[in-house]
Design a protein around this motif. Sequence first.
Motif, PDB file in Angstrom:
ATOM      1  N   ALA A 106       0.827  -1.210   0.000  1.00 53.03           N
ATOM      2  CA  ALA A 106       0.000   0.000   0.000  1.00 53.03           C
ATOM      3  C   ALA A 106       0.858   1.255   0.000  1.00 53.03           C
ATOM      4  O   ALA A 106       0.534   2.255  -0.642  1.00 53.03           O
ATOM      5  CB  ALA A 106      -0.926  -0.001   1.214  1.00 53.03           C
ATOM      6  N   TYR A 109       2.467   1.695  -3.398  1.00 55.90           N
ATOM      7  CA  TYR A 109       1.473   2.126  -4.385  1.00 55.90           C
ATOM      8  C   TYR A 109       1.412   3.650  -4.450  1.00 55.90           C
ATOM      9  O   TYR A 109       1.529   4.245  -5.530  1.00 55.90           O
ATOM     10  CB  TYR A 109       0.106   1.546  -4.016  1.00 55.90           C
ATOM     11  CG  TYR A 109      -0.992   1.844  -5.014  1.00 55.90           C
ATOM     12  CD1 TYR A 109      -1.241   0.988  -6.073  1.00 55.90           C
ATOM     13  CD2 TYR A 109      -1.793   2.979  -4.888  1.00 55.90           C
ATOM     14  CE1 TYR A 109      -2.262   1.250  -6.993  1.00 55.90           C
ATOM     15  CE2 TYR A 109      -2.802   3.254  -5.789  1.00 55.90           C
ATOM     16  CZ  TYR A 109      -3.027   2.386  -6.836  1.00 55.90           C
ATOM     17  OH  TYR A 109      -4.027   2.660  -7.739  1.00 55.90           O
ATOM     18  N   ASN A 181      -5.327   6.876   1.774  1.00 57.13           N
ATOM     19  CA  ASN A 181      -4.845   5.546   1.413  1.00 57.13           C
ATOM     20  C   ASN A 181      -5.273   4.604   2.538  1.00 57.13           C
ATOM     21  O   ASN A 181      -4.584   4.455   3.543  1.00 57.13           O
ATOM     22  CB  ASN A 181      -3.316   5.575   1.267  1.00 57.13           C
ATOM     23  CG  ASN A 181      -2.756   4.272   0.749  1.00 57.13           C
ATOM     24  OD1 ASN A 181      -3.320   3.649  -0.142  1.00 57.13           O
ATOM     25  ND2 ASN A 181      -1.624   3.847   1.299  1.00 57.13           N
ATOM     26  N   HIS A 204      -7.262  -1.084  -0.990  1.00 57.49           N
ATOM     27  CA  HIS A 204      -6.460  -2.122  -1.643  1.00 57.49           C
ATOM     28  C   HIS A 204      -7.122  -3.495  -1.565  1.00 57.49           C
ATOM     29  O   HIS A 204      -7.118  -4.245  -2.540  1.00 57.49           O
ATOM     30  CB  HIS A 204      -5.071  -2.162  -1.018  1.00 57.49           C
ATOM     31  CG  HIS A 204      -4.330  -0.867  -1.158  1.00 57.49           C
ATOM     32  ND1 HIS A 204      -3.582  -0.564  -2.274  1.00 57.49           N
ATOM     33  CD2 HIS A 204      -4.255   0.215  -0.348  1.00 57.49           C
ATOM     34  CE1 HIS A 204      -3.065   0.650  -2.138  1.00 57.49           C
ATOM     35  NE2 HIS A 204      -3.457   1.138  -0.980  1.00 57.49           N
ATOM     36  N   ASN A 243      -7.353  -1.513  -6.610  1.00 56.64           N
ATOM     37  CA  ASN A 243      -6.213  -1.977  -7.398  1.00 56.64           C
ATOM     38  C   ASN A 243      -6.503  -3.183  -8.280  1.00 56.64           C
ATOM     39  O   ASN A 243      -5.626  -3.616  -9.032  1.00 56.64           O
ATOM     40  CB  ASN A 243      -5.024  -2.282  -6.472  1.00 56.64           C
ATOM     41  CG  ASN A 243      -5.364  -3.322  -5.417  1.00 56.64           C
ATOM     42  OD1 ASN A 243      -6.454  -3.901  -5.421  1.00 56.64           O
ATOM     43  ND2 ASN A 243      -4.440  -3.565  -4.509  1.00 56.64           N
TER      44      ASN A 243
END
Length: 459
Positions: A106, A109, A181, A204, A243
């Motif tokens: 994560a 990313y 996030n 995610h 994702n």
Amino acid sequence: ILSDTQRTHLSCPLWRDSCSPYADLLLSRTGSHYFPATRLCVLVGPYPVRSLHVGGDTTEPNLYRGERADRSCRIIKPISIIFDTTVNVLVLSMRGPTDEDRRGGAQEYIRHIFAQWVKRGDRVRVICIQEKTRGGILPRNECVDGIEVIRVGGRHDVERLLGVVQRARASQTWADLMVENIMAVPLLTPLWKESGLPFLAIKHHLQGHTFFEGEDWIKAFIGLFMERFSFPVVYRNVPLVVNSERTKQDLRDLWLGRWEELQVVPPGVERISTAAEKFERPTILYLGSLHLARKRIDDLLEAFRETHQACPEAQLIVAGDGPDREYLQDQASDLPVMFTGFVSEKRKHRLLEKAWVFASPSTKAGFGITWIEANAYGVPVVGYDLGLDTVTPSCTIMVPPRDKKALSRGLTKLLQNPEEREEMADAARENAERFNWERSSERFRQFAEQVLEIDEAAA
């Protein structure tokens, strides 16, 4: 603030100098033409807000019904934004990217997605919690690929997360776009952020039952409750980036999941050739966290025990670090297993290039980034089938989760069959070519533009 030359090109009755109750306007300009639909940020004192919309060679006044400032000076959100101008992006994340000995899917990313934005001149700030390492703690302030990373400390995770929220609230006037996030615990940002600040979130994967693996029951129930109830309710109207198609479907399958805007933006992959030859010994590589709550490396060790009996020359390299390292080392004490600890990016790519087979005992993943990294080097993957569409049967052998005997058979089969391994290597490279960080970053950016346009229309 406009230069004298730029001021002469701006003829509008709403224009005032910087001493006026109406503040200066920030305009972008190339040659003798303004960018069409250029972003305007209005810096105001405690006065009614007026702004402009600039298009081509014409300047048309536009009134914006803004709130009165509660401080002597504040930034009112843009009336119109396009990405030909510099954008300030505020990213909230439980954990942030770093150049130190700590990695995570994560974190990587957001690092790779927003590093591309920084190259285009945008400013990106990540606010996250402080983390411990074997050598101490991560830097409080760090610049990672041009991204400003700020870590907030505290006595425990709750205090640190509250610190992240407090620091983020103080940074809202700086930001043009806020991104969360979301990792294990959502920060419930929609409940406390300023209503005029454009916002989107990244999810995610869902943790599900894995909350109960390695956590005490109280924390596990809290985590599961927030994932299944708080998250879908609080973030219901928030545009989400996921994702993979699997994560997208998992979110839609939630009882309270009713998202209209779900954009799939897969991770990319980097391939850095080190000109390394394959290991002479048949070598299996595991790369990732040594945390049994998410990665069942203990399953891999038991599977490798049987593979080693069938292929005595085989070795297993476990690259990575985590809280269960000592336990796993004890479990593998009688096997040819090498624990490398944390590996640098250069060494990671070298190991991937030299490995024969990549093993993945993960029981939960939203994408499987290490699978694609292995594929990029022509290394086939043997792992647990998580229903992801990021790999195909032509480059992997996927077995039912927690089936250690099937995992062992897959590893043994590829180590003992060079022809099949070579066929899968070609398919693996072809599969990895589907994923590129530049394309993914641009796709993310296009979705962010849509979010900003929707937010502007709502305003």
